[in-house]
Design a protein around this motif. Structure first.
Motif, short mmCIF file in Angstrom:
data_model
loop_
_atom_site.label_atom_id
_atom_site.label_comp_id
_atom_site.label_asym_id
_atom_site.label_seq_id
_atom_site.Cartn_x
_atom_site.Cartn_y
_atom_site.Cartn_z
N ASP A 170 2.29 1.73 -3.51
CA ASP A 170 1.25 2.22 -4.41
C ASP A 170 0.98 3.70 -4.18
N ARG A 171 0.97 4.10 -2.93
CA ARG A 171 0.73 5.51 -2.62
C ARG A 171 1.88 6.38 -3.14
N GLN A 195 0.83 -1.20 0.00
CA GLN A 195 0.00 0.00 0.00
C GLN A 195 0.87 1.26 0.00
N ASP A 196 1.99 1.22 0.75
CA ASP A 196 2.92 2.35 0.77
C ASP A 196 3.52 2.58 -0.61
#
Length: 232
Positions: A66-67, A63-64
């Motif tokens: 992707d962000r 998720q990190d």
């Protein structure tokens, strides 16, 4: 006689010990009377942080990652929007080139670089031989301060092979504002790479820009989408 000699040194030792104990008692915090047993003070152990291994940085999660990727794209979009909508910038209305891919260029026609970035582009004729150029004209002559060359990222070679930017004044004279080895690399955040060169405001009015490519510097085809002239 011997007994007396033995007693005297023992007495001397006791006297010396008696002299030292008050000093030791004063040196210790909260010590009791001179006759109390002396406290033993141990050195403080090293702080735990000095003995422990450094804490490892938290591992980035998917998720990190992707962000971070989306943030980079947002930063690119913000940068590009600022360039495209710069009130002091203008896009070419006519253009010509030294040659084009497959010798397809016809003098008097747009080689693919007029207007704002649109995915159409000028492509050089030779991947790795000689120098090739594209020349652009603008409606409003200005005291120029900046030139922005937009390369399509379909190929990364153009931004590394560009080696000269010249301005053309109202009398048709050329003025070099930058030349040398490009220090730019492909901007992977978006579909284009902007090669930007700033300089002192020109004492003459510029109405055109010529961009030269050194093909052998980075072998391959180079795609120039648009060239923006900035000034007042």
């Amino acid at each position: 006689m011997k007994r007396e000699l033995l007693i005297l040194p023992a007495a001397a030792v006791l006297a010396v010990s008696a002299c030292k104990k008050p000093a030791e008692s004063r040196a210790a915090d909260g010590a009791g009377t001179a006759g109390a047993p002396r406290s033993t003070v141990s050195a403080a152990p090293p702080a735990a942080a000095t003995d422990a291994e450094p804490t490892a940085a938290a591992k980035a999660t998917p998720q990190d990652a992707d962000r971070a990727k989306r943030q980079a794209k947002l930063d690119f979009a913000t940068m590009e929007d600022g360039y495209i909508n710069d009130s002091n910038g203008q896009w070419a209305t006519t253009a010509k080139a030294s040659s084009a891919y497959g010798n397809s260029y016809k003098p008097g026609t747009d080689p693919g670089v007029c207007g704002a970035p649109d995915g159409k582009h000028w492509t050089n004729h030779s991947p790795d031989i000689g120098f090739e150029w594209v020349e652009l004209s603008y409606d409003r002559p200005v005291s120029a301060t900046e030139v922005r060359v937009v390369f399509d990222n379909d190929t990364p070679h153009g931004v590394r092979a560009i080696n000269k930017i010249e301005l053309i004044d109202n009398d048709g004279q050329t003025h070099s504002v930058w030349s040398g080895l490009s220090d730019a690399v492909e901007d992977k955040r978006g579909g284009r790479t902007w090669f930007v060169r700033k300089f002192e405001s020109t004492p003459y009015l510029a109405k055109g820009v010529r961009v030269t490519i050194a093909n052998a510097v980075d072998s391959g085809y180079k795609y120039v989408d648009a060239v923006q002239l900035v000034g007042k």
